[in-house]
Design an enzyme around this catalytic site. Structure first.
Site, short mmCIF file in Angstrom:
data_model
loop_
_atom_site.label_atom_id
_atom_site.label_comp_id
_atom_site.label_asym_id
_atom_site.label_seq_id
_atom_site.Cartn_x
_atom_site.Cartn_y
_atom_site.Cartn_z
N GLY A 171 1.49 -13.44 -0.01
CA GLY A 171 2.34 -14.28 0.82
C GLY A 171 2.43 -13.84 2.26
N GLU A 172 1.75 -12.75 2.63
CA GLU A 172 1.85 -12.24 4.00
C GLU A 172 1.14 -13.11 5.02
OE1 GLU A 172 1.85 -8.19 1.71
OE2 GLU A 172 0.98 -10.17 1.43
N ASP A 217 -1.60 -1.67 -8.91
CA ASP A 217 -1.14 -2.73 -8.00
C ASP A 217 -1.66 -4.09 -8.46
OD1 ASP A 217 0.38 -3.70 -5.93
OD2 ASP A 217 -0.70 -2.67 -4.34
#
Length: 410
Positions: free
Chosen positions: A78-79, A292
């Protein structure tokens, strides 16, 4: 035979080369009720009526199921706009990689994605047969919570075991002060004492020059135990890794991330970092490796804008384990970072080890080091390298009009 029947009866695993993580040699294991009921060098003689299944592992290595302690179970990213929100990983993305337990968290986007959504995703994975927990909060302070406080979330929301991933030394963080970090850590620690849970603060480390300075100040200026502070991504810069080594000697558990590292980059791959850690003389029980998975792995330009991105995969755990073995590190020396160490840090009783009374979360490895069989609570998710238990929305295609069955519960 269906897994429902197998779960109701006993399952015998024969001729396994067991790493518990320590090597135990050729063993036979009896599974039932989600546990390892018996283990020995001589196969037991049991009446067929009580055996739901008997599997000859033919000398393959049997290890505890991998514990992935840093997973974006709702998806991350979403960055670079809403279109860069990463979809949530499906069940088999974990199990085919030998992962039997995950800890979910929120990252940069702890606004559009919420703790409520995170808990729902954890429950969904549990219903599909995976062991799953989560952290309340996200990158920013004040932390995103369900009850209004970290202490309330950890004490009263069963799957939530701590706070994280709280960002420090990163331009995307809320730039927390020492007082803010100490207040958060005290909430997590006391909640852990009250609930018997991990009660830790899982700290995202960015590329900032301040590195782990805030954690060092917290250890020097408070009475909080060092284990409460759990920094991750510490292999992203070589100097940061050296800082993390010193914190491990002071009592912190540090977490390496199995992300891709380019040649010449100022970072250590997880396999090289793990070897360096084990050779450093730092306490071997205080290092873990996570993937991650589901998270965005972005790079940024000088103005802080995303200039490229990748997505984390749980498969990176087995890849890094095989890479460290290729460096000459013995399996029994490397394996705890993926199994026993995270289980101890996260206070997950019965996880991360093979022994009588332990949970029957087990993985066999083929000759290439890939997952060949995966059992969670004794139930097969992967057999002979093939997925046998799919998530609700990844079931193989059916004829038009056929309804998708709900996976059996256990």
């Amino acid at each position: 035979m269906s897994e429902t029947a197998s779960h109701a009866g006993l399952r015998l695993l024969r001729n396994a080369e067991v790493y518990a993580p320590r090597p135990l040699g050729r063993q036979h294991l009896l599974l039932g009720g989600g546990k390892i009921l018996w283990m020995g060098a001589q196969a037991p003689e049991l009446p067929q009526a009580v055996l739901a299944d008997s599997i000859d592992l033919q000398g393959r290595r049997l290890i505890p199921g991998l514990i992935d302690g840093h997973v974006h179970v709702t998806g991350g990213g979403g960055e670079a706009g809403f279109r860069t929100r990463v979809p949530a990983p499906t069940l088999s993305r974990y199990t085919r990689a030998g992962v039997t337990s995950v800890v979910g968290l929120l990252g940069t986007d702890d606004l559009a994605r919420s703790t409520r959504e995170l808990v729902a995703a954890v429950y969904a994975l549990r219903e599909e047969g995976l062991n799953a927990w989560g952290y309340c909060g996200g990158y920013h302070l004040p932390p995103a919570t369900l009850t209004g406080s970290v202490r309330g979330d950890v004490v009263f929301i069963e799957p939530l075991i701590g706070a994280g991933e709280v960002a420090i030394s990163d331009h995307r963080s809320s730039q927390p002060t020492l007082d803010e970090l100490l207040r958060l850590a005290s909430e997590a620690h006391v909640a852990g004492l009250m609930s018997g849970k991990a009660g830790i603060v899982h700290l995202h480390l960015g590329d900032g020059a301040r590195g782990l300075e805030l954690v060092r100040q917290a250890l020097e200026r408070s009475e909080l135990p060092a284990r409460v502070f759990n920094p991750t991504h510490v292999n992203r810069r070589k100097a940061l890794f050296e800082e993390a080594l010193e914190l491990a000697r002071r009592g912190c558990w540090i977490d390496l991330t199995a992300f891709p590292v380019e040649e010449g980059e100022d970072a250590w791959s997880a396999d090289e970092a793990l070897q360096r850690y084990l050779d450093s003389g730092a306490p071997p029980e205080r290092v873990t490796v996570s993937s991650d998975a589901g998270g965005c792995l972005p790079c940024f330009d000088a103005d802080g804008r995303v200039c490229g991105m990748d997505v984390g995969e749980s498969g990176a755990l087995l890849d890094s384990l095989n890479a460290v073995l290729a460096r000459g590190v013995a399996l029994e020396r490397a394996l705890p970072a993926y199994t026993l160490n995270p289980a101890q840090l996260l206070r997950l009783d019965g996880k991360g080890r093979i022994g009588v009374g332990a949970d029957a979360d087990l993985v066999t490895l083929d000759e290439r080091g890939a997952a060949h069989d995966v059992f969670i609570g004794g139930v097969a998710h992967l057999r002979d390298g093939a997925i046998v238990r799919h998530g609700q929305f990844e079931t193989p295609a059916r004829p038009t009009g056929a309804s998708a069955p709900i996976p059996p519960q256990h």
